[in-house]
Each structure stands twice: as structure tokens, then as C-alpha cells.
Design an enzyme around this catalytic site. Sequence first.
Site, PDB file in Angstrom:
ATOM      1  N   GLU A  79       0.807  -1.225   0.000  1.00  0.00           N
ATOM      2  CA  GLU A  79       0.000   0.000   0.000  1.00  0.00           C
ATOM      3  C   GLU A  79       0.844   1.281   0.000  1.00  0.00           C
ATOM      4  O   GLU A  79       0.314   2.367  -0.214  1.00  0.00           O
ATOM      5  CB  GLU A  79      -0.948  -0.002   1.208  1.00  0.00           C
ATOM      6  CG  GLU A  79      -2.032  -1.057   1.064  1.00  0.00           C
ATOM      7  CD  GLU A  79      -2.998  -1.092   2.233  1.00  0.00           C
ATOM      8  OE1 GLU A  79      -2.661  -0.561   3.309  1.00  0.00           O
ATOM      9  OE2 GLU A  79      -4.090  -1.655   2.070  1.00  0.00           O
ATOM     10  N   GLU A 110       7.679 -22.116   7.263  1.00  0.00           N
ATOM     11  CA  GLU A 110       8.201 -21.202   8.279  1.00  0.00           C
ATOM     12  C   GLU A 110       9.258 -21.844   9.173  1.00  0.00           C
ATOM     13  O   GLU A 110       9.865 -21.180  10.000  1.00  0.00           O
ATOM     14  CB  GLU A 110       7.056 -20.677   9.150  1.00  0.00           C
ATOM     15  CG  GLU A 110       6.371 -21.727   9.997  1.00  0.00           C
ATOM     16  CD  GLU A 110       5.252 -21.135  10.851  1.00  0.00           C
ATOM     17  OE1 GLU A 110       5.335 -21.302  12.082  1.00  0.00           O
ATOM     18  OE2 GLU A 110       4.331 -20.523  10.306  1.00  0.00           O
TER      19      GLU A 110
END
Length: 271
Positions: A79, A110
Site C-alpha cells: 500500500e 516457516e
Amino acid sequence: MNSITESSSPYDNLEKMSVRELLEGIHNEDKKVLPAVEKNIPQIEKLVTQIVPKMKKGGRLFYVGAGTSGRLGILDASEIPPTFGVGYDIVIGLIAGGDQAIRKAIEAAEDDENLSWEELKKYNIGELDTVVGIAASGRTPFVIGAVKNARKHGILTGCITSNPGSGLSQNVDIPIEAVVGPEFVTGSTRMKSGTAQKLILNMITTTLMIQMGRVKGNRMVNMQLTNQKLVERGTRMIMEELGYNEKKARRLLLIHGSVNNVLEAIGKKKK
């Protein structure tokens, strides 16, 4: 070490609660987020203050996370370009499992401590850059590996976590520990922990971009004109700033590509 984020919820028998009781319970837990974030303002200030001079010399900010934490880092990074008119290579979000993990969980991605540094090396990461690890638990190997390796190479490191004194915190220069307590649904860190992360990410990047001169007054004068709503917003800004009518303001905006470019062009003419 006891994990606060994995501790049992103070609420039980959730399936027996009414919709109203569930909503009020979640809301009451959410009220704990803001005070937890507020306690960290000095640490957030310390981090941003150290990033600014590096970024002014061409440095970048990397967010590294897995699951919800990784998605929130990518959301914040994605953004920044349309909001502040900077390139997509200034704030970069990396998630365990790669881009496909944004929508779908990638099993065991992960758990590899070395994979994150391999990903960072693809960006030719260097001493002007900053790596911020995001992990509610504070023990995700992918995230710890990123900051540990970055720190070894003299790169500024920070983290956002919800467990104090975690392995992640111990491996960064500036830890941010938003301790929000056990989740409403035990272990569901997409809730309060995720909300705290989102707030802190907003604070870091918004403050950074203002410090980098990407805001004038309180306006997003460098926003990209990617849709009609933003063109209209930019037109209003020019009308208010320069006193032009809508037609003239819009024409100048479309010619110059941003509110800031219009203001600079008019300023030069006046000189």
C-alpha cells in the site's frame, strides 16, 4: 518459556455463547490492543529514527513474516507505493512459502531458518537496509533466521511480536513487544496480535513516508492516480491549495501526474 500467545483464552464454552456474547467478548479483548501498542511508542520511535537516514541514502525496509504476520507485512508494503508515490522497491514484504502463501498456507515453510536469508540475498541486501521480523509467537525460525543473519552483516534489525523476551526479540537491535494477552480463541493470533501488528506497521511506514517528504500538510500529495476516486481527491486538493476551479485543477493534475508535481510546477512559475 511460557508463551502468552498460546495461553488459554479467558473465555470458555464459546460454542454455547450467543452471537451478542461472542461479539462483546471479542470487542472486550480488542480493547487491550491500544494500551499494549502505546507502551511501545518509544521503541517504534527508536526504530523509525534509525531507518530514516538510511532510507534517505537509498536504503530499503524489509518485512519478514510467516502466515498472518507475513500477510500483514505484505499488505502494508503493497500500500506504500500507491499512497505515497514511491517505488515498489522501498518497502518490501517477504512471507515464508513465497507469494502463493499470501492466499494459502504453505506447510512447514516457516520452519526453515536459512531460507529467509537466501530470499533477502536475492535483493542484494546491504547496510543501508533494515529488516523487521514479524511473528506473534516470537519463535518462528524463518523470521528469526532473517534478523539473525541480517544482524551478523551489520544491518539494522527490529521485530514486532506479542511475547516478551522471545527468541526473536533477543536477536534484533530494536524489539517491539505488543503484549496483548491470550487470544479470544486460544492461539488465534490473527485476532489481537494481528491487530497490534497492523497498527504498528501503519505507524512505522506512515511516519517514515512523512519524514521522507511524501506528505504535504496532511495530504497524500504523491499518491498514484490509479482510479477515478483518487483523481477526484487530487483535484480537490489542488482546488483547495491553489484556488483553481475544478476543470483547471483536474487538467493540471492529469498533465503533471500528481498533486505534488502540480504544486512544484506552479511554484516554479511564480518564481
